[in-house]
Motif scaffolding. Sequence first.
Motif, PDB file in Angstrom:
ATOM      1  N   LEU A 128     -11.042   3.290   0.662  1.00 31.63           N
ATOM      2  CA  LEU A 128     -10.890   1.743   0.714  1.00 31.63           C
ATOM      3  C   LEU A 128     -10.504   1.034   1.986  1.00 31.63           C
ATOM      4  O   LEU A 128     -10.490  -0.358   2.450  1.00 31.63           O
ATOM      5  CB  LEU A 128      -9.230   1.304  -0.053  1.00 31.63           C
ATOM      6  N   PHE A 157     -13.276 -10.187  -5.063  1.00 28.11           N
ATOM      7  CA  PHE A 157     -13.276  -9.005  -5.828  1.00 28.11           C
ATOM      8  C   PHE A 157     -12.223  -8.223  -6.213  1.00 28.11           C
ATOM      9  O   PHE A 157     -11.632  -7.691  -7.237  1.00 28.11           O
ATOM     10  CB  PHE A 157     -14.544  -8.211  -5.457  1.00 28.11           C
ATOM     11  N   PRO A 162      -4.043   2.328 -12.317  1.00 26.88           N
ATOM     12  CA  PRO A 162      -2.930   1.648 -13.283  1.00 26.88           C
ATOM     13  C   PRO A 162      -2.972   0.032 -13.144  1.00 26.88           C
ATOM     14  O   PRO A 162      -3.523  -0.340 -11.946  1.00 26.88           O
ATOM     15  CB  PRO A 162      -1.776   2.300 -12.527  1.00 26.88           C
ATOM     16  N   TRP A 215       1.033  -1.294  -0.014  1.00 32.36           N
ATOM     17  CA  TRP A 215      -0.199   0.047  -0.017  1.00 32.36           C
ATOM     18  C   TRP A 215       0.884   1.267  -0.070  1.00 32.36           C
ATOM     19  O   TRP A 215       0.721   2.203  -0.833  1.00 32.36           O
ATOM     20  CB  TRP A 215      -0.905  -0.087   1.327  1.00 32.36           C
ATOM     21  N   ASN A 230       2.073   3.999  -3.561  1.00 32.82           N
ATOM     22  CA  ASN A 230       1.245   5.270  -3.785  1.00 32.82           C
ATOM     23  C   ASN A 230      -0.079   5.194  -4.099  1.00 32.82           C
ATOM     24  O   ASN A 230      -0.831   5.710  -4.595  1.00 32.82           O
ATOM     25  CB  ASN A 230       1.848   6.118  -4.724  1.00 32.82           C
ATOM     26  N   PHE A 235      -0.750  -2.799 -11.256  1.00 27.40           N
ATOM     27  CA  PHE A 235       0.384  -2.708 -10.437  1.00 27.40           C
ATOM     28  C   PHE A 235       1.398  -3.898 -10.720  1.00 27.40           C
ATOM     29  O   PHE A 235       2.302  -4.166 -10.076  1.00 27.40           O
ATOM     30  CB  PHE A 235       0.233  -2.778  -9.165  1.00 27.40           C
ATOM     31  N   PRO A 254     -12.295   5.824  -4.828  1.00 24.38           N
ATOM     32  CA  PRO A 254     -12.994   5.466  -3.651  1.00 24.38           C
ATOM     33  C   PRO A 254     -12.221   5.215  -2.402  1.00 24.38           C
ATOM     34  O   PRO A 254     -10.900   4.913  -2.357  1.00 24.38           O
ATOM     35  CB  PRO A 254     -13.754   4.006  -4.061  1.00 24.38           C
ATOM     36  N   ARG A 282     -14.602   6.657 -17.608  1.00 24.26           N
ATOM     37  CA  ARG A 282     -14.307   6.410 -16.320  1.00 24.26           C
ATOM     38  C   ARG A 282     -13.109   6.607 -15.792  1.00 24.26           C
ATOM     39  O   ARG A 282     -11.938   6.778 -16.550  1.00 24.26           O
ATOM     40  CB  ARG A 282     -14.643   4.905 -15.806  1.00 24.26           C
ATOM     41  N   ARG A 283     -12.809   7.084 -14.574  1.00 26.94           N
ATOM     42  CA  ARG A 283     -11.323   7.479 -14.078  1.00 26.94           C
ATOM     43  C   ARG A 283     -10.865   6.039 -13.969  1.00 26.94           C
ATOM     44  O   ARG A 283     -11.375   5.027 -13.769  1.00 26.94           O
ATOM     45  CB  ARG A 283     -11.388   8.032 -12.660  1.00 26.94           C
ATOM     46  N   HIS A 299      -6.404   7.202  -3.742  1.00 27.19           N
ATOM     47  CA  HIS A 299      -7.353   6.797  -2.808  1.00 27.19           C
ATOM     48  C   HIS A 299      -7.260   7.309  -1.452  1.00 27.19           C
ATOM     49  O   HIS A 299      -6.120   7.643  -1.230  1.00 27.19           O
ATOM     50  CB  HIS A 299      -7.414   5.212  -2.487  1.00 27.19           C
ATOM     51  N   ARG A 325     -16.520  -5.279  -1.004  1.00 26.81           N
ATOM     52  CA  ARG A 325     -16.483  -6.118  -1.989  1.00 26.81           C
ATOM     53  C   ARG A 325     -15.886  -7.349  -1.717  1.00 26.81           C
ATOM     54  O   ARG A 325     -16.206  -8.420  -2.607  1.00 26.81           O
ATOM     55  CB  ARG A 325     -15.438  -5.431  -2.818  1.00 26.81           C
TER      56      ARG A 325
END
Length: 141
Positions: free
Chosen positions: A78, A89, A108, A56, A60, A110, A76, A104-105, A65, A85
């Motif tokens: 988290l 999910f 990336p 996390w 970044n 990862f 959103p 939509r936003r 978030h 979720r």
Amino acid sequence: MSGTFTKAMARNIFYGGTVFFFLLFLALTFDTMRVLPKTDNRGELTPGAIAGKHIWETRNCLGCHSLLGEGAYFAPELGNVYERRGPLFIKAWMQAMPTNAPGRRQMPQFHLTDQELDDLVEFFRYTSGINTQNWPPNIEG
Ligand code: HEC
């Protein structure tokens, strides 16, 4: 009332106000220190959750978030995503990014390993267990 405001009155308001708010500050500090240990679920901070926290921090995620209200407001919250979720999910989501859905936003890709995804899920399980006194106010928050 004579309508005059004397120096003595001003002094009394100053000292009285100072004492009152200092006592209020002490009372609220005492209350916070009493309640805080009960909201902590440090006992559940497993090695997986610690590894997930590291992911996390190093990827970044906070740049887009928020986690329990701290962070950026592009994507959103988290802190409660595990409840919202569930583990499957979250893993599938991380693997499916970016969606490239028009309008939509985007998030990336990862390229996390399966183990790293499990650790991340474990971290979110930990954060969702923190007693935030009902914040955020709804599950989509
Ligand atoms: C460049 C910004 C950006 C970064 C960095 C980012 N995300 Fe996201 N993330 C998003 C956006 C935007 C969405 C919502 C996309 C949508 O709804 O289509 C999202 C959604 C999510 C969701 C689904 C949330 C839900 O309620 O369905 C999860 C889980 C998630 N991100 C995890 C992460 C993790 C973990 C990281 C760090 C490894 C991360 N994100 C980094 C932008 C980002």
